[in-house]
Design an enzyme around this catalytic site. Structure first.
Site, PDB file in Angstrom:
ATOM      1  N   HIS A 113       3.454  -3.597  -0.878  1.00 16.25           N
ATOM      2  CA  HIS A 113       4.066  -2.463  -1.033  1.00 16.25           C
ATOM      3  C   HIS A 113       4.470  -1.928  -2.230  1.00 16.25           C
ATOM      4  O   HIS A 113       5.475  -1.517  -2.705  1.00 16.25           O
ATOM      5  CB  HIS A 113       5.397  -2.326  -0.010  1.00 16.25           C
ATOM      6  CG  HIS A 113       5.668  -0.945   0.432  1.00 16.25           C
ATOM      7  ND1 HIS A 113       6.025  -0.613   1.770  1.00 16.25           N
ATOM      8  CD2 HIS A 113       5.500   0.227  -0.101  1.00 16.25           C
ATOM      9  CE1 HIS A 113       6.163   0.694   1.784  1.00 16.25           C
ATOM     10  NE2 HIS A 113       6.005   1.220   0.761  1.00 16.25           N
ATOM     11  N   GLU A 122       6.690  -5.604   7.811  1.00 19.95           N
ATOM     12  CA  GLU A 122       6.931  -6.214   6.278  1.00 19.95           C
ATOM     13  C   GLU A 122       8.372  -6.462   5.834  1.00 19.95           C
ATOM     14  O   GLU A 122       9.261  -5.612   6.408  1.00 19.95           O
ATOM     15  CB  GLU A 122       6.333  -5.068   5.358  1.00 19.95           C
ATOM     16  CG  GLU A 122       6.986  -3.785   5.193  1.00 19.95           C
ATOM     17  CD  GLU A 122       6.033  -3.041   4.234  1.00 19.95           C
ATOM     18  OE1 GLU A 122       4.800  -2.609   4.464  1.00 19.95           O
ATOM     19  OE2 GLU A 122       6.893  -2.241   3.324  1.00 19.95           O
ATOM     20  N   ARG A 144       1.934   3.505   5.586  1.00 23.10           N
ATOM     21  CA  ARG A 144       3.351   2.652   6.317  1.00 23.10           C
ATOM     22  C   ARG A 144       2.712   1.742   7.179  1.00 23.10           C
ATOM     23  O   ARG A 144       1.699   1.950   7.951  1.00 23.10           O
ATOM     24  CB  ARG A 144       4.133   3.696   7.213  1.00 23.10           C
ATOM     25  CG  ARG A 144       5.177   4.582   6.241  1.00 23.10           C
ATOM     26  CD  ARG A 144       6.196   3.220   5.714  1.00 23.10           C
ATOM     27  NE  ARG A 144       7.194   4.034   4.817  1.00 23.10           N
ATOM     28  CZ  ARG A 144       6.869   4.457   3.719  1.00 23.10           C
ATOM     29  NH1 ARG A 144       6.060   4.096   2.950  1.00 23.10           N
ATOM     30  NH2 ARG A 144       8.066   5.108   3.105  1.00 23.10           N
TER      31      ARG A 144
HETATM   32  C1  GLV Z   1       6.760   4.263  -0.603  1.00 22.34           C
HETATM   33  O1  GLV Z   1       6.292   3.920   0.341  1.00 22.34           O
HETATM   34  C2  GLV Z   1       7.301   5.746  -0.478  1.00 22.34           C
HETATM   35  O2  GLV Z   1       7.557   6.214   0.596  1.00 22.34           O
HETATM   36  O3  GLV Z   1       7.688   6.223  -1.394  1.00 22.34           O
END
Ligand code: GLV
Length: 323
Positions: free
Chosen positions: A287, A269, A240
């Protein structure tokens, strides 16, 4: 009898909307508009359930404005967008999408580590810019993956998936640090050795971050931690944004205090720290670690199944709290 009203806050596969529509009166966002928190709250006001993604913040303020809400099904394994304590207090269940994305995300973490170590995007930009006119012995020479020491911070399901790929596929020496140590059988399956965070930072050739975000993990990697890493090391963050201090990382990359980084997640982000965009020794992706088509479909279906099971059987499949 009228169907319960739910909100699908972001665009998803049409077949998932179709499935949900068999059970619910669905308000969807197939145009994939970006809603402010106030807009999201407004849309949720008359709903009993919601399918959310990791940027839809569900906190005490939203909950207070939406007293009918009973469940929020996140289409993500991470759920730091949920204030789980506030949800529990408001009697709202949260669910996430574990397991279905583990292997795909581990594949991506490994790929990002390899791309970073072997300088793939940096060299591609060079080629595309028409700068390649001769071969030279040290052109984009990076570091090896096979036989190197793989450090993993956060040894949950995805961390263990990356460890197995490294140990069994590439003969890597795997070390890890986690809030709690794995049992002996799980360590053996990953051929992984538990070490302190300090040893992890100092010893890893490639350090991969896979820990959940919380107040405790905020800036777990900042200037002090980067200073402990080897100057030849690479850092990969698929966890994250906010776990890494992006400004400190950009400075460390610029000054070559570590060799390179691969980042799939960013503080704030979709904004990206401007200094990260100007350093060459970083691989940047938006991401997408769980973004294979089958896995994204499985995630959307699991989030939908949570909503359906909750309203038809009174029990969700992957609950986060006991609301
Ligand atoms: C993506 O970042 C998730 O947490 O699935």
């Amino acid at each position: 009898m009228s169907k319960p009203k739910i909100l699908v806050a972001r665009a998803v596969f049409p077949e998932v909307i179709e499935r949900l529509s068999q059970h619910f009166e669905v308000e969807s966002n197939q145009a994939d508009e970006t809603w402010s928190k106030a807009q999201l709250t407004d849309k949720l006001r008359d709903k009993v359930g919601a399918l959310t993604i990791g940027t839809d913040r569900i906190d005490a303020e939203v909950l207070a404005a939406c007293p009918q809400l009973k469940i929020c099904a996140n289409m993500a394994v991470g759920y730091n967008n949920f204030d789980v304590a506030a949800m529990t207090a408001a009697g709202v269940l949260g669910t996430n999408t574990p397991d279905v994305l583990t292997e795909t995300t581990a594949d991506f973490g490994f790929a990002l580590m390899m791309a970073t170590a072997r300088r793939m995007t940096e060299s591609e930009h060079y080629l595309r810019a028409g700068l390649w006119n001769k071969w030279s012995y040290d052109m984009f020479a990076g570091s090896d993956i096979h036989g190197a020491t793989l450090g993993i911070l956060g040894m949950g399901r995805i961390g263990q998936g990356i460890a197995k790929r490294g140990a069994h596929g590439f003969g890597m020496n795997v070390i890890y640090h986690n809030r709690s140590r794995l049992d002996a059988a799980s360590e053996a399956a990953c051929k992984a050795r538990y070490v302190s965070k300090e040893e992890l930072l100092k010893t890893a050739d490639h350090l991969v971050l896979v820990l959940p975000y919380s107040a405790a993990s905020h800036h777990a990697i900042g200037a002090a931690e980067l200073a402990q890493m080897k100057p030849t090391a690479t850092l990969v963050n698929i966890a994250r944004g906010g776990i890494v201090d992006d400004a400190a990382l950009a400075a460390a990359l610029r000054d070559k205090r570590i060799a390179a980084a691969g980042l799939d997640v960013f503080e704030g982000e979709p904004a990206v720290h401007p200094d990260l965009l100007t350093v060459p020794n970083v691989v940047l992706t938006p991401h997408i670690a769980s973004a294979s088509v089958p896995t994204r479909l499985a995630m959307a279906n699991l989030a939908a199944d949570n909503l359906i099971a909750f309203f038809t059987q009174g029990k969700a499949l992957t609950p986060l709290n006991a609301a």
